[in-house]
Design a protein around this motif. Structure first.
Motif, PDB file in Angstrom:
ATOM      1  N   UNK A   1      -8.547   7.652  -1.514  1.00 34.00           N
ATOM      2  CA  UNK A   1      -7.954   8.569  -2.488  1.00 34.00           C
ATOM      3  C   UNK A   1      -9.026   9.066  -3.466  1.00 34.00           C
ATOM      4  N   UNK A   2      -9.850   8.170  -3.964  1.00 31.95           N
ATOM      5  CA  UNK A   2     -10.923   8.562  -4.881  1.00 31.95           C
ATOM      6  C   UNK A   2     -11.891   9.537  -4.236  1.00 31.95           C
ATOM      7  N   UNK A   3     -12.216   9.314  -2.979  1.00 31.75           N
ATOM      8  CA  UNK A   3     -13.120  10.199  -2.243  1.00 31.75           C
ATOM      9  C   UNK A   3     -12.502  11.586  -2.090  1.00 31.75           C
ATOM     10  N   UNK A   4     -11.220  11.636  -1.759  1.00 28.15           N
ATOM     11  CA  UNK A   4     -10.558  12.932  -1.603  1.00 28.15           C
ATOM     12  C   UNK A   4     -10.479  13.671  -2.930  1.00 28.15           C
ATOM     13  N   UNK A   5     -10.238  12.951  -4.007  1.00 26.87           N
ATOM     14  CA  UNK A   5     -10.223  13.571  -5.339  1.00 26.87           C
ATOM     15  C   UNK A   5     -11.605  14.105  -5.677  1.00 26.87           C
ATOM     16  N   UNK A   6     -12.636  13.345  -5.420  1.00 30.74           N
ATOM     17  CA  UNK A   6     -14.007  13.767  -5.712  1.00 30.74           C
ATOM     18  C   UNK A   6     -14.375  15.020  -4.918  1.00 30.74           C
ATOM     19  N   UNK A   7     -13.888  15.101  -3.688  1.00 27.30           N
ATOM     20  CA  UNK A   7     -14.219  16.271  -2.839  1.00 27.30           C
ATOM     21  C   UNK A   7     -13.483  17.525  -3.274  1.00 27.30           C
ATOM     22  N   UNK A   8     -12.290  17.367  -3.834  1.00 29.29           N
ATOM     23  CA  UNK A   8     -11.514  18.555  -4.209  1.00 29.29           C
ATOM     24  C   UNK A   8     -11.580  18.846  -5.691  1.00 29.29           C
ATOM     25  N   UNK A   9     -11.929  17.845  -6.493  1.00 26.16           N
ATOM     26  CA  UNK A   9     -11.956  18.016  -7.935  1.00 26.16           C
ATOM     27  C   UNK A   9     -10.559  18.002  -8.564  1.00 26.16           C
TER      28      UNK A   9
ATOM     29  N   UNK B   1       0.800  -1.234   0.000  1.00 23.49           N
ATOM     30  CA  UNK B   1       0.000   0.000   0.000  1.00 23.49           C
ATOM     31  C   UNK B   1       0.830   1.281   0.000  1.00 23.49           C
ATOM     32  N   UNK B   2       2.151   1.183  -0.032  1.00 24.97           N
ATOM     33  CA  UNK B   2       2.966   2.384   0.175  1.00 24.97           C
ATOM     34  C   UNK B   2       2.726   3.474  -0.864  1.00 24.97           C
ATOM     35  N   UNK B   3       2.525   3.134  -2.118  1.00 22.30           N
ATOM     36  CA  UNK B   3       2.316   4.167  -3.144  1.00 22.30           C
ATOM     37  C   UNK B   3       1.014   4.923  -2.931  1.00 22.30           C
ATOM     38  N   UNK B   4      -0.092   4.198  -2.807  1.00 23.01           N
ATOM     39  CA  UNK B   4      -1.374   4.858  -2.626  1.00 23.01           C
ATOM     40  C   UNK B   4      -1.444   5.552  -1.268  1.00 23.01           C
ATOM     41  N   UNK B   5      -0.820   4.985  -0.264  1.00 21.88           N
ATOM     42  CA  UNK B   5      -0.760   5.613   1.054  1.00 21.88           C
ATOM     43  C   UNK B   5      -0.075   6.977   0.948  1.00 21.88           C
ATOM     44  N   UNK B   6       1.036   7.030   0.237  1.00 22.32           N
ATOM     45  CA  UNK B   6       1.754   8.285   0.031  1.00 22.32           C
ATOM     46  C   UNK B   6       0.907   9.313  -0.706  1.00 22.32           C
ATOM     47  N   UNK B   7       0.172   8.862  -1.705  1.00 21.02           N
ATOM     48  CA  UNK B   7      -0.691   9.784  -2.457  1.00 21.02           C
ATOM     49  C   UNK B   7      -1.802  10.352  -1.578  1.00 21.02           C
ATOM     50  N   UNK B   8      -2.367   9.504  -0.718  1.00 21.18           N
ATOM     51  CA  UNK B   8      -3.420   9.970   0.198  1.00 21.18           C
ATOM     52  C   UNK B   8      -2.843  11.016   1.150  1.00 21.18           C
ATOM     53  N   UNK B   9      -1.688  10.752   1.724  1.00 23.65           N
ATOM     54  CA  UNK B   9      -1.068  11.716   2.641  1.00 23.65           C
ATOM     55  C   UNK B   9      -0.814  13.057   1.964  1.00 23.65           C
ATOM     56  N   UNK B  10      -0.415  13.024   0.700  1.00 20.83           N
ATOM     57  CA  UNK B  10      -0.157  14.271  -0.033  1.00 20.83           C
ATOM     58  C   UNK B  10      -1.427  15.085  -0.241  1.00 20.83           C
ATOM     59  N   UNK B  11      -2.573  14.438  -0.268  1.00 20.95           N
ATOM     60  CA  UNK B  11      -3.841  15.137  -0.481  1.00 20.95           C
ATOM     61  C   UNK B  11      -4.368  15.787   0.794  1.00 20.95           C
ATOM     62  N   UNK B  12      -3.800  15.449   1.917  1.00 23.23           N
ATOM     63  CA  UNK B  12      -4.272  15.975   3.199  1.00 23.23           C
ATOM     64  C   UNK B  12      -3.284  17.026   3.715  1.00 23.23           C
ATOM     65  N   UNK B  13      -3.740  18.265   3.943  1.00 21.27           N
ATOM     66  CA  UNK B  13      -2.828  19.346   4.347  1.00 21.27           C
ATOM     67  C   UNK B  13      -2.531  19.375   5.844  1.00 21.27           C
ATOM     68  N   UNK B  14      -2.733  18.277   6.530  1.00 18.66           N
ATOM     69  CA  UNK B  14      -2.714  18.284   7.985  1.00 18.66           C
ATOM     70  C   UNK B  14      -1.391  18.708   8.622  1.00 18.66           C
ATOM     71  N   UNK B  15      -0.273  18.458   7.972  1.00 18.76           N
ATOM     72  CA  UNK B  15       1.017  18.826   8.559  1.00 18.76           C
ATOM     73  C   UNK B  15       1.564  20.135   7.990  1.00 18.76           C
TER      74      UNK B  15
ATOM     75  N   UNK C   1     -14.392  15.314   5.345  1.00 19.59           N
ATOM     76  CA  UNK C   1     -14.052  14.255   4.390  1.00 19.59           C
ATOM     77  C   UNK C   1     -13.878  12.920   5.110  1.00 19.59           C
ATOM     78  N   UNK C   2     -13.207  12.945   6.259  1.00 20.48           N
ATOM     79  CA  UNK C   2     -13.005  11.702   7.011  1.00 20.48           C
ATOM     80  C   UNK C   2     -14.349  11.148   7.499  1.00 20.48           C
ATOM     81  N   UNK C   3     -15.224  12.015   7.966  1.00 17.08           N
ATOM     82  CA  UNK C   3     -16.550  11.565   8.397  1.00 17.08           C
ATOM     83  C   UNK C   3     -17.286  10.909   7.225  1.00 17.08           C
ATOM     84  N   UNK C   4     -17.242  11.552   6.069  1.00 13.52           N
ATOM     85  CA  UNK C   4     -17.909  11.023   4.885  1.00 13.52           C
ATOM     86  C   UNK C   4     -17.356   9.691   4.440  1.00 13.52           C
TER      87      UNK C   4
END
Length: 186
Positions: free
Chosen positions: A176-184, A10-24, A39-42
């Motif tokens: 990742x798909x959910x985060x993309x859908x939320x941000x476009x 899962x390392x590749x997709x995990x990295x992509x998900x982390x990049x989509x989240x501005x938390x740090x 987004x996390x609730x959804x």
């Protein structure tokens, strides 16, 4: 060891998900943070409903649900619960559910760093908007150890490693798909 293979798988997709989240991000705003919580609730709401069926509350999932912490945080920040829900990954059976739970439990480890950043950056703490990322508090280590042992035992007894790997991969891809859908953004 299943955990090593899960991390590698899962390392590749995990990295992509982390990049989509501005938390740090040092300039994280409260509005950006609230959008992440929404987004996390959804995502968590439909996924946890599925996990409750596949991993009954009397077992490993029961004490690991995080949805209530998301609700608590959104309410503490004066927000309502989002109506939009993600399309959950389609988990086919218990083994894939264990893979999904690996993703959710692994997030608690990163949540330790995030919760410290939220305190520094936005002044948020467990009882005031950061319960989700504080998760188990000082029990994160023991909870991860217990989960790791249970997952390893399940993988060994069931012989279902491919399904566990598939469940983890599908969960990260759905997030990742959910985060993309939320941000476009792609």
């Amino acid at each position: 060891m299943i955990l090593t293979r899960l991390k590698k798988h899962t390392e590749n997709v995990h990295g992509r998900v982390e990049q989509r989240l501005p938390l740090m991000d040092p300039s994280l705003s409260l509005d950006q943070y609230v959008r992440v919580l929404e987004a996390m609730y959804g995502f968590y709401r439909p996924l946890e409903a599925q996990l409750r069926v596949l991993l009954p509350a009397s077992g490993e999932f029961g004490r690991r649900s995080k949805l209530a912490w998301l609700v608590q945080d959104l309410q503490a920040l004066g927000r309502g619960l989002p109506v939009a829900l993600a399309g959950k990954p389609v988990l086919e059976g218990r083994a894939q559910a264990w893979g999904a739970l690996y993703v959710l439990e692994g997030a608690t480890l990163g949540g330790q760093l995030i919760s410290r950043h939220l305190q520094r950056c936005l002044g948020l703490e467990r009882g005031c908007g950061a319960a989700f990322f504080c998760s188990y508090g000082d029990q994160v280590g023991p909870m991860w150890k217990t989960f790791r042992q249970a997952l390893e035992a399940y993988a060994e007894q069931s012989g279902a490693e491919p399904e566990i790997l598939a469940g983890a991969g599908q969960t990260f891809e759905a997030l990742e798909g959910w985060l993309i859908a939320r941000t476009g953004e792609r």
